[in-house]
Motif scaffolding. Structure first.
Motif, PDB file in Angstrom:
ATOM      1  N   ALA A 118       0.835  -1.207   0.000  1.00  0.00           N
ATOM      2  CA  ALA A 118       0.000   0.000   0.000  1.00  0.00           C
ATOM      3  C   ALA A 118       0.868   1.254   0.000  1.00  0.00           C
ATOM      4  CB  ALA A 118      -0.928  -0.008   1.211  1.00  0.00           C
ATOM      5  N   ALA A 119       1.928   1.260   0.816  1.00  0.00           N
ATOM      6  CA  ALA A 119       2.829   2.417   0.859  1.00  0.00           C
ATOM      7  C   ALA A 119       3.520   2.611  -0.487  1.00  0.00           C
ATOM      8  CB  ALA A 119       3.858   2.244   1.973  1.00  0.00           C
ATOM      9  N   LEU A 120       3.954   1.522  -1.110  1.00  0.00           N
ATOM     10  CA  LEU A 120       4.606   1.629  -2.419  1.00  0.00           C
ATOM     11  C   LEU A 120       3.639   2.125  -3.489  1.00  0.00           C
ATOM     12  CD1 LEU A 120       6.913  -1.513  -2.453  1.00  0.00           C
ATOM     13  CD2 LEU A 120       7.619   0.875  -2.446  1.00  0.00           C
ATOM     14  N   ILE A 142       4.127   5.507  -5.665  1.00  0.00           N
ATOM     15  CA  ILE A 142       4.112   5.542  -7.132  1.00  0.00           C
ATOM     16  C   ILE A 142       3.047   6.515  -7.631  1.00  0.00           C
ATOM     17  CG2 ILE A 142       3.618   4.185  -9.208  1.00  0.00           C
ATOM     18  CD1 ILE A 142       4.797   1.766  -7.652  1.00  0.00           C
ATOM     19  N   ALA A 143       1.858   6.455  -7.028  1.00  0.00           N
ATOM     20  CA  ALA A 143       0.772   7.343  -7.449  1.00  0.00           C
ATOM     21  C   ALA A 143       1.146   8.808  -7.228  1.00  0.00           C
ATOM     22  CB  ALA A 143      -0.507   7.002  -6.687  1.00  0.00           C
ATOM     23  N   SER A 144       1.776   9.106  -6.096  1.00  0.00           N
ATOM     24  CA  SER A 144       2.156  10.500  -5.851  1.00  0.00           C
ATOM     25  C   SER A 144       3.249  10.946  -6.811  1.00  0.00           C
ATOM     26  CB  SER A 144       2.597  10.697  -4.398  1.00  0.00           C
ATOM     27  OG  SER A 144       3.825  10.068  -4.138  1.00  0.00           O
ATOM     28  N   LEU A 148       2.576  14.101  -9.179  1.00  0.00           N
ATOM     29  CA  LEU A 148       3.404  15.285  -8.946  1.00  0.00           C
ATOM     30  C   LEU A 148       4.518  15.445  -9.985  1.00  0.00           C
ATOM     31  CD1 LEU A 148       3.680  15.099  -5.064  1.00  0.00           C
ATOM     32  CD2 LEU A 148       2.237  16.610  -6.423  1.00  0.00           C
ATOM     33  N   GLY A 149       4.465  14.681 -11.049  1.00  0.00           N
ATOM     34  CA  GLY A 149       5.423  14.837 -12.142  1.00  0.00           C
ATOM     35  C   GLY A 149       6.857  14.511 -11.770  1.00  0.00           C
ATOM     36  N   GLY A 150       7.061  13.450 -11.023  1.00  0.00           N
ATOM     37  CA  GLY A 150       8.420  13.025 -10.665  1.00  0.00           C
ATOM     38  C   GLY A 150       8.737  13.247  -9.204  1.00  0.00           C
ATOM     39  N   LEU A 168       6.333   5.893   2.457  1.00  0.00           N
ATOM     40  CA  LEU A 168       7.096   4.719   2.868  1.00  0.00           C
ATOM     41  C   LEU A 168       7.756   4.894   4.235  1.00  0.00           C
ATOM     42  CD1 LEU A 168       7.833   1.968   1.780  1.00  0.00           C
ATOM     43  CD2 LEU A 168       9.817   2.988   0.697  1.00  0.00           C
ATOM     44  N   THR A 169       8.179   6.097   4.560  1.00  0.00           N
ATOM     45  CA  THR A 169       8.874   6.334   5.819  1.00  0.00           C
ATOM     46  C   THR A 169       8.047   5.961   7.050  1.00  0.00           C
ATOM     47  OG1 THR A 169      10.378   7.967   4.929  1.00  0.00           O
ATOM     48  CG2 THR A 169       9.897   8.144   7.256  1.00  0.00           C
TER      49      THR A 169
END
Length: 157
Positions: A9-11, A15-17, A21-23, A29-30
């Motif tokens: 879920a964190a990964l 990836i979605a963010s 947010l364009g990169g 994850l933290t």
């Protein structure tokens, strides 16, 4: 199985963010890594962090050794430096999440500065502030929820 679901879920959020947010990305994850650091046995923490590092290095263009160095350095620092009561203080939880994120992102920035183009790195300085702030805020929410859940179940947090 719950730990694996939490990691995935964190990964997925990471990836979605990054896509939205364009990169750049928000650091989801933290809080999971910090949670493992303070709640799992050392062997399980090492195993789950290794699996997370492998998946992150496949998804994001970051060498596995740099990620693992940052992850394990952060986790070791938190295992040896924090007392038990820090989890009940929101300011300390925010600081823990922010510093934890800064350490492992900092390892990536050092690598990018030495071996790659710093501005094209997914861990460039412009995204560092966003990821550190979101890591701190999400850590506060994550740990508050975990402590309330443990309190409702009658367990010591």
């Amino acid at each position: 199985m719950r730990t694996f679901g939490l990691m995935l879920a964190a990964l997925c959020l990471q990836i979605a963010s990054a896509k939205l947010l364009g990169g750049g990305f928000c650091d989801f994850l933290t809080p999971v890594l910090l949670y493992w650091t303070v709640t799992q046995k050392l062997q399980m923490m090492v195993l789950w962090t290794l699996l997370t590092g492998i998946l992150v290095s496949v998804i994001f263009p970051q060498p596995i050794l740099v990620l693992l160095l940052g992850f394990y350095l952060s986790q070791w620092l938190f295992r040896v430096s924090f007392f038990e009561d820090w989890r009940a203080r929101p300011g300390m939880v925010f600081a823990a999440g922010a510093v934890f994120s800064f350490i492992w992102h900092g390892c990536g920035l050092i690598y990018a500065a030495a071996f790659a183009d710093l501005l094209s790195s997914p861990l460039a300085f412009s995204t560092l502030a966003t990821s550190v702030l979101t890591a701190g805020l999400i850590s506060m929410i994550f740990f508050y929820t975990a402590s309330k859940k443990a309190e409702m179940e009658g367990r010591a947090w």
